[in-house]
Design an enzyme around this catalytic site. Structure first.
Site, mmCIF file in Angstrom:
data_model
loop_
_atom_site.group_PDB
_atom_site.id
_atom_site.type_symbol
_atom_site.label_atom_id
_atom_site.label_comp_id
_atom_site.label_asym_id
_atom_site.label_seq_id
_atom_site.Cartn_x
_atom_site.Cartn_y
_atom_site.Cartn_z
ATOM 1 N N SER A 90 10.295 39.451 75.049
ATOM 2 C CA SER A 90 10.459 38.627 73.852
ATOM 3 C C SER A 90 10.750 39.416 72.584
ATOM 4 C CB SER A 90 9.209 37.767 73.629
ATOM 5 O OG SER A 90 9.173 36.718 74.572
ATOM 6 N N GLU A 190 15.882 33.486 78.033
ATOM 7 C CA GLU A 190 14.550 33.175 78.537
ATOM 8 C C GLU A 190 14.674 32.045 79.569
ATOM 9 O OE1 GLU A 190 11.336 34.228 77.674
ATOM 10 O OE2 GLU A 190 11.235 34.498 75.511
ATOM 11 N N THR A 259 6.303 41.472 69.519
ATOM 12 C CA THR A 259 5.862 41.830 70.858
ATOM 13 C C THR A 259 6.812 41.291 71.927
ATOM 14 O OG1 THR A 259 4.543 39.821 71.012
ATOM 15 C CG2 THR A 259 3.443 41.788 70.146
#
Length: 318
Positions: A90, A190, A259
């Protein structure tokens, strides 16, 4: 000198200008970065301390660590496995947001405030990883709102929708190339981009490449000053990194980070990248940390926190 960062194991100290291709921080207007040649200074810990620390941490973790630390005030840079590939996960969302901001500023005025709508079926694969966009299905969101959701909450559908504004994963790879990053690449959206095993090159970067591009976005001239400040503001508001780089640094340091997490099935990949200000300093640090396990297993935030501590010590800040 930058060639030393290609070593499989070990740490090298180089100038920030070498790592960043001539881009180094200089005091000036808030958030402004000027091109300058910065000589390496001898302050800080012996780089071999970092080398030994991370080797031992890898053994206890049964995994691999890649890390880069840059002091944009002194020009000191340290790295460990700095040119080895790790998955973005991510973390890509901060770069996708920057690419959309650049497009809005240079080619499509008003894009950041244009409402984008979608159907519930569009986000079927990501409802469990999209805490904010699921609440806005009826109203839609602007790219500015999607940037905030993608960076502060790591909202998966927000990341994919931002990719849609720049031509998908290939468009983000093109953005990397346009900024001088010939290493980083995104191949899938994703949730598929988190699928990784050792040797996989899709959807990967290196600690050095990520740090270099992140530095350009947060302190350089790649983005308009207002966009740069906005991006840094979202990074400072991140809610996902409390146990990672932030946890390895003193509480009175100011940290903005993004992150990424791949999950146990994907060899426990986890990463964090941050811009960091120590008290009383105008010139920030940039810390880039990537990890994976040697087998499918959960990640460990403490390894990233410990690596951040080791980088700060190697840069002479602790």
């Amino acid at each position: 000198m930058i060639r030393h960062l290609g070593m499989r194991l070990g740490v090298a100290t180089v100038t920030a200008s070498a790592l960043l291709g001539g881009l180094a921080y200089a005091a000036g207007a808030p958030g402004e970065t000027k091109a300058a040649t910065v000589a390496t200074r001898t302050g800080g810990k012996d780089p071999s301390d970092l080398n030994g620390t991370l080797e031992e941490l890898e053994k206890s973790y049964d995994g691999r660590i890649g890390a880069v630390g840059i002091d944009l005030g002194t020009g000191r840079t340290v790295g460990y496995r700095a040119d080895e590939r790790f998955p973005f996960n991510s973390m890509f969302k901060v770069f996708a947001c920057a690419a959309v901001m650049r497009k809005a500023r240079t080619a499509e005025p008003g894009l950041m405030d244009r409402v984008i709508r979608w159907k519930p079926s569009d986000m079927a694969e990501l409802t469990g990883n999209s805490p904010e966009t699921t609440e806005y299905t009826d109203t839609g969101m602007t790219p500015a709102q999607l940037c905030r959701a993608g960076i502060t909450k790591s909202d998966g559908f927000a990341g994919n929708t931002l990719l849609g504004q720049i031509g998908g994963p290939r468009g983000l790879t093109g953005f990397f190339r346009a900024t001088g990053d010939g290493t980083s690449r995104l191949d899938r959206p994703e949730p598929h981009l988190t699928e990784w095993k050792p040797g996989e090159e899709r959807d990967t970067t290196t600690p050095a490449a990520a740090a270099r591009t992140f530095t350009k976005l947060t302190t350089g001239k790649t983005l308009h000053p207002r966009d740069r400040a906005r991006l840094v503001g979202w990074l400072k508001g991140s809610l996902t990194g409390a146990g990672r780089i932030r946890a390895g640094l003193p509480k009175d340091w100011t940290v903005g980070d993004k992150t990424g997490t791949g999950g146990a099935a994907n060899y426990g990949t986890a990463d964090d990248i941050a811009i960091v200000w120590t008290p009383g300093s105008d010139a920030p640090l940039v810390l880039s940390v990537f990890t994976n396990r040697n087998r499918p297993a959960p990640h460990d935030d403490k390894v990233i926190a410990s690596t951040a501590t080791a980088l700060a010590k190697a840069l002479g800040k602790l």
